[in-house]
Design a protein around this motif. Structure first.
Motif, PDB file in Angstrom:
ATOM      1  N   ASN A  21       0.794  -1.223   0.000  1.00 16.87           N
ATOM      2  CA  ASN A  21       0.000   0.000   0.000  1.00 16.87           C
ATOM      3  C   ASN A  21       0.833   1.282   0.000  1.00 16.87           C
ATOM      4  OD1 ASN A  21       0.949   0.016   2.622  1.00 16.87           O
ATOM      5  ND2 ASN A  21      -0.989  -0.589   3.527  1.00 16.87           N
ATOM      6  N   TYR A  47       2.788   2.368   2.395  1.00 19.63           N
ATOM      7  CA  TYR A  47       2.989   2.906   3.738  1.00 19.63           C
ATOM      8  C   TYR A  47       4.100   2.186   4.501  1.00 19.63           C
ATOM      9  CZ  TYR A  47      -1.545   4.974   2.712  1.00 19.63           C
ATOM     10  OH  TYR A  47      -2.574   5.662   2.128  1.00 19.63           O
ATOM     11  N   PHE A  48       4.804   1.294   3.823  1.00 19.11           N
ATOM     12  CA  PHE A  48       5.875   0.514   4.435  1.00 19.11           C
ATOM     13  C   PHE A  48       7.093   0.525   3.521  1.00 19.11           C
ATOM     14  CE2 PHE A  48       1.985  -0.914   6.245  1.00 19.11           C
ATOM     15  CZ  PHE A  48       2.268  -1.292   7.540  1.00 19.11           C
ATOM     16  N   THR A  49       8.282   0.538   4.119  1.00 19.53           N
ATOM     17  CA  THR A  49       9.536   0.382   3.394  1.00 19.53           C
ATOM     18  C   THR A  49      10.023  -1.027   3.678  1.00 19.53           C
ATOM     19  OG1 THR A  49      10.061   2.726   3.623  1.00 19.53           O
ATOM     20  CG2 THR A  49      11.904   1.238   3.155  1.00 19.53           C
ATOM     21  N   THR A  71       7.424   0.930   9.055  1.00 22.85           N
ATOM     22  CA  THR A  71       6.270   1.727   8.649  1.00 22.85           C
ATOM     23  C   THR A  71       6.746   3.109   8.223  1.00 22.85           C
ATOM     24  OG1 THR A  71       5.902   2.738  10.820  1.00 22.85           O
ATOM     25  CG2 THR A  71       4.820   0.605  10.400  1.00 22.85           C
ATOM     26  N   ASN A  72       5.852   3.857   7.594  1.00 28.26           N
ATOM     27  CA  ASN A  72       6.032   5.305   7.452  1.00 28.26           C
ATOM     28  C   ASN A  72       5.775   5.929   8.816  1.00 28.26           C
ATOM     29  OD1 ASN A  72       6.262   4.886   4.684  1.00 28.26           O
ATOM     30  ND2 ASN A  72       4.558   6.204   4.141  1.00 28.26           N
ATOM     31  N   TRP A  73       6.107   7.203   8.957  1.00 31.24           N
ATOM     32  CA  TRP A  73       5.637   7.964  10.095  1.00 31.24           C
ATOM     33  C   TRP A  73       4.113   7.966  10.031  1.00 31.24           C
ATOM     34  CZ3 TRP A  73       8.738   9.563  13.904  1.00 31.24           C
ATOM     35  CH2 TRP A  73      10.108   9.704  13.650  1.00 31.24           C
ATOM     36  N   HIS A  74       3.448   7.901  11.158  1.00 33.39           N
ATOM     37  CA  HIS A  74       1.994   7.911  11.171  1.00 33.39           C
ATOM     38  C   HIS A  74       1.474   8.224  12.579  1.00 33.39           C
ATOM     39  CE1 HIS A  74       3.111   3.757  12.259  1.00 33.39           C
ATOM     40  NE2 HIS A  74       1.927   3.637  12.840  1.00 33.39           N
ATOM     41  N   TRP A 106       6.879   5.804  14.263  1.00 32.55           N
ATOM     42  CA  TRP A 106       7.056   4.697  13.314  1.00 32.55           C
ATOM     43  C   TRP A 106       7.550   3.495  14.109  1.00 32.55           C
ATOM     44  CZ3 TRP A 106      11.673   2.125  12.536  1.00 32.55           C
ATOM     45  CH2 TRP A 106      12.830   2.762  12.982  1.00 32.55           C
ATOM     46  N   TRP A 144      -1.601   8.212   7.766  1.00 29.45           N
ATOM     47  CA  TRP A 144      -0.274   7.925   7.224  1.00 29.45           C
ATOM     48  C   TRP A 144       0.419   9.216   6.812  1.00 29.45           C
ATOM     49  CZ3 TRP A 144       1.892   3.572   8.291  1.00 29.45           C
ATOM     50  CH2 TRP A 144       1.113   2.432   8.479  1.00 29.45           C
ATOM     51  N   LYS A 195       4.768  10.800   5.905  1.00 23.50           N
ATOM     52  CA  LYS A 195       5.892  10.544   4.997  1.00 23.50           C
ATOM     53  C   LYS A 195       6.701   9.314   5.430  1.00 23.50           C
ATOM     54  CE  LYS A 195       8.925  13.570   7.538  1.00 23.50           C
ATOM     55  NZ  LYS A 195      10.101  14.330   7.529  1.00 23.50           N
ATOM     56  N   PRO A 196       7.429   8.714   4.489  1.00 24.56           N
ATOM     57  CA  PRO A 196       8.283   7.569   4.835  1.00 24.56           C
ATOM     58  C   PRO A 196       9.408   7.962   5.796  1.00 24.56           C
ATOM     59  CG  PRO A 196       7.944   7.685   2.462  1.00 24.56           C
ATOM     60  CD  PRO A 196       7.407   8.968   3.045  1.00 24.56           C
TER      61      PRO A 196
END
Length: 168
Positions: free
Chosen positions: A49, A51-53, A83-86, A128, A153, A155-156
């Motif tokens: 999606n 939202y993950f690296t 995860t991304n920052w969220h 994150w 969600w 930014k990464p």
């Protein structure tokens, strides 16, 4: 009646003793160790999606319903995944069930997390979480809903941010 109770009690004691001796038997150590290292839940589906690296997988465990204002899932992060920052409008709880990883709130030092740790994330706190660079990490995420929303969600996490954490 007393004889039957005595027989049952004796049988239970024999079974308990047998199990205790069997578990202490060095031949069973590897078998028990293997059982302790097996995943509790299936790995799930690869998260694609954005939202993950890295490679992260989700196995949904419980959907929000009329009784529960939260969703619950098992998330597997391969080494280096995050995860991304969220944020979560009503907070989140993470229960780490395997491996080692990181949890970081914006503006604060990252916290190492490992199997057995519980992270209580307050509502609307930017953060994150993910695996360490050299270890996979699995956690159960319990995410509360506020209205129809349970996550925002952002930014990464940059490679620089992630690499800085993994120097520790």
């Amino acid at each position: 009646m007393k004889i039957t109770t005595l027989k049952i009690t004796t049988a239970l004691l024999i079974i308990t003793a047998t199990l205790t001796v069997g578990c202490q038997n060095p031949k069973n150590e590897n078998k028990m160790s293997e059982q302790n290292n097996t995943a509790i839940f299936p790995k799930g589906e690869l998260l694609t999606n954005g939202y993950f690296t890295g490679q992260a997988y989700l196995s949904p465990l419980l959907a929000r319903d009329k009784n529960n204002e939260f969703a619950m899932g098992n998330v597997t992060f391969e080494a280096g995944a995050r995860t991304n920052w969220h944020t979560h409008p009503k907070g989140q709880v993470l229960i780490v069930t395997e491996g080692e990883g990181w949890y970081q709130e914006k503006g604060k030092p990252a916290q190492a997390i490992k199997k057995g740790d519980v992270v209580n994330i307050p509502e609307s706190v930017e953060h994150w979480h993910g695996a360490a660079a050299q270890s996979k990490m699995v956690h159960i995420a319990i995410t509360n809903f506020k209205g129809e929303e349970n996550v925002v969600w952002l930014k990464p996490v940059t490679d620089e941010e992630y690499n800085e954490v993994n120097k520790k």
